[in-house]
Design an enzyme around this catalytic site. Sequence first.
Site, PDB file in Angstrom:
ATOM      1  N   HIS A 100     -70.683  -4.897 -28.009  1.00 49.79           N
ATOM      2  CA  HIS A 100     -71.129  -3.525 -27.735  1.00 49.79           C
ATOM      3  C   HIS A 100     -71.711  -2.865 -28.978  1.00 49.79           C
ATOM      4  O   HIS A 100     -71.311  -3.146 -30.115  1.00 49.79           O
ATOM      5  CB  HIS A 100     -70.011  -2.685 -27.123  1.00 49.79           C
ATOM      6  CG  HIS A 100     -68.761  -2.574 -27.943  1.00 49.79           C
ATOM      7  ND1 HIS A 100     -68.577  -1.583 -28.885  1.00 49.79           N
ATOM      8  CD2 HIS A 100     -67.626  -3.314 -27.943  1.00 49.79           C
ATOM      9  CE1 HIS A 100     -67.384  -1.716 -29.431  1.00 49.79           C
ATOM     10  NE2 HIS A 100     -66.784  -2.760 -28.879  1.00 49.79           N
ATOM     11  N   ASP A 102     -71.866   0.478 -29.644  1.00 45.11           N
ATOM     12  CA  ASP A 102     -71.301   1.763 -30.034  1.00 45.11           C
ATOM     13  C   ASP A 102     -70.036   1.500 -30.851  1.00 45.11           C
ATOM     14  O   ASP A 102     -69.496   0.395 -30.858  1.00 45.11           O
ATOM     15  CB  ASP A 102     -70.987   2.628 -28.801  1.00 45.11           C
ATOM     16  CG  ASP A 102     -70.027   1.945 -27.835  1.00 45.11           C
ATOM     17  OD1 ASP A 102     -69.971   0.697 -27.814  1.00 45.11           O
ATOM     18  OD2 ASP A 102     -69.321   2.656 -27.090  1.00 45.11           O
ATOM     19  N   ASP A 132     -65.428  -4.250 -35.039  1.00 47.51           N
ATOM     20  CA  ASP A 132     -65.554  -3.762 -33.654  1.00 47.51           C
ATOM     21  C   ASP A 132     -66.749  -2.821 -33.540  1.00 47.51           C
ATOM     22  O   ASP A 132     -66.614  -1.638 -33.792  1.00 47.51           O
ATOM     23  CB  ASP A 132     -64.257  -3.064 -33.255  1.00 47.51           C
ATOM     24  CG  ASP A 132     -64.267  -2.556 -31.831  1.00 47.51           C
ATOM     25  OD1 ASP A 132     -64.926  -3.181 -30.987  1.00 47.51           O
ATOM     26  OD2 ASP A 132     -63.618  -1.533 -31.568  1.00 47.51           O
ATOM     27  N   GLU A 166     -69.119   1.047 -24.633  1.00 47.46           N
ATOM     28  CA  GLU A 166     -67.842   0.381 -24.396  1.00 47.46           C
ATOM     29  C   GLU A 166     -66.665   1.227 -24.854  1.00 47.46           C
ATOM     30  O   GLU A 166     -65.591   1.180 -24.249  1.00 47.46           O
ATOM     31  CB  GLU A 166     -67.819  -0.968 -25.124  1.00 47.46           C
ATOM     32  CG  GLU A 166     -66.647  -1.873 -24.744  1.00 47.46           C
ATOM     33  CD  GLU A 166     -65.381  -1.636 -25.555  1.00 47.46           C
ATOM     34  OE1 GLU A 166     -64.318  -2.117 -25.129  1.00 47.46           O
ATOM     35  OE2 GLU A 166     -65.444  -0.966 -26.605  1.00 47.46           O
ATOM     36  N   GLU A 167     -66.839   2.008 -25.927  1.00 50.08           N
ATOM     37  CA  GLU A 167     -65.707   2.692 -26.532  1.00 50.08           C
ATOM     38  C   GLU A 167     -65.244   3.932 -25.769  1.00 50.08           C
ATOM     39  O   GLU A 167     -64.139   4.411 -25.983  1.00 50.08           O
ATOM     40  CB  GLU A 167     -66.045   3.095 -27.984  1.00 50.08           C
ATOM     41  CG  GLU A 167     -66.241   1.932 -28.936  1.00 50.08           C
ATOM     42  CD  GLU A 167     -64.959   1.163 -29.213  1.00 50.08           C
ATOM     43  OE1 GLU A 167     -63.927   1.492 -28.605  1.00 50.08           O
ATOM     44  OE2 GLU A 167     -64.999   0.221 -30.028  1.00 50.08           O
ATOM     45  N   HIS A 405     -60.444  -0.336 -35.129  1.00 49.56           N
ATOM     46  CA  HIS A 405     -60.393   1.125 -34.962  1.00 49.56           C
ATOM     47  C   HIS A 405     -59.735   1.820 -36.156  1.00 49.56           C
ATOM     48  O   HIS A 405     -59.324   2.976 -36.050  1.00 49.56           O
ATOM     49  CB  HIS A 405     -59.640   1.510 -33.677  1.00 49.56           C
ATOM     50  CG  HIS A 405     -60.388   1.218 -32.423  1.00 49.56           C
ATOM     51  ND1 HIS A 405     -60.086   1.793 -31.223  1.00 49.56           N
ATOM     52  CD2 HIS A 405     -61.440   0.396 -32.168  1.00 49.56           C
ATOM     53  CE1 HIS A 405     -60.905   1.347 -30.275  1.00 49.56           C
ATOM     54  NE2 HIS A 405     -61.740   0.498 -30.845  1.00 49.56           N
TER      55      HIS A 405
END
Length: 432
Positions: A100, A102, A132, A166-167, A405
């Site tokens: 992804h 984003d 990520d 996605e996030e 994250h």
Amino acid sequence: MGSSSDVKETLGDLERESFTALLSKLIGEARYVQNNPPDLIPQEDRIVKHVLDSLLPLSTSTGGGPLVVSHVSYHPNRGNLIVEYPGTVPGKILSFVGMHMDVVTTNPSDWEFDPFSLSIDGDKLRGRGTTDCLGHVALVAELMKRLGETKPKLKSTVVAVFIASEENSSIPGVGVDALVKDGLLNKLKDGPLFWIDTADKQPCIGTGGMIPWKLKATGKLFHSGLAHKAINPLELAMEALKEIQTRFYNDFPPHPKEQVYGFATPSTMKPTQWSYPGGGINQIPAECMISGDVSVTDVMKKLQEYVDDINANIEKLDSRGPVSKYVLPDENLRGSLSISFDEATSGVACDLNSRGYHVLCKATEEAVGHVKPYSITGSLPLIRELQDEGFDVQTSGYGLMATYHAKNEYCLFSDMSQGYRVFASVISQLED
């Protein structure tokens, strides 16, 4: 081509200079692809542009190569990218999906380095999105680029799907959900789909379900110096939650298959947020709210039963000190609890008998040196939706769970290199 070893030899190893050059461009856009609407709406096309710059020269669009590239957008500046390397056998296919474009939000003042530019410290590649998931975007883009350059004659079609949104799913119909709805990924059901957005280089074979819950406690507001005239909702909420958690863990013990799937924890119910309407330090409030999540999706009825029973027997609930109470008989007042739930997300159990799973395990053992599949009680709802639609989903990733994250996010080039070799092995095995 000839043997599967020929495929791996043709694809070679991840080229550090090419990979870090692309990743540097992607991390340079991380500020603009933070996903937290309505304040921060990512512009994934800023990432798409750099991937297209790398792949279009090797595409049928320019006549420079075999890659079939499709840029699909449902919202302005928020595109998805489907890249296909055609094989020779109709219906024989494998795909890498889930990279992804984003990222989660970040506060640069909390970091030890600039999160929005790639910095390199030996093996460490540092910046928001390295783990990520912009690192995976660059990694799979490099794989597709190598396929386009070397043009191996493969039986299998290899497809990469770089996705938006996605996030955060508060704006629907942007990413893979829209691609599936439009049927643009239907042919991927004919072969294994590898979702590349986990971490630590091992197959992730299961995820937890999750239900957000809110437990509201209602008492009686009064001066804290006269606590005997109040019903303290803070104490009520704390004692009630303790009782609810005790009953939950008695009723939902560890599942026998948790060991098979390698879950680090059993199902849990825990608080994560606390709120109350405000007031002075010398004022017992009238109500408060504890919020959290529970990682069992069929538990709502049971939790409601716990709350109903506590309400019916609230005078029996443990209290705190000589004047702490949840009933004021002289005023005919009783404290009370209510519980509510937000939308549930279901967990995933990957098919451990599928060809895709066995191929991924063998590739991991070859490239990493060992294979130890694991599961997490975090939720990945997009994967479950794909599974429900009939895709054979297997998952892996080559960032670091420890920096997922997190502030000071980084990945390791050596891990990404092993990931590249895993991909090459997967492709070569599926030729047999």
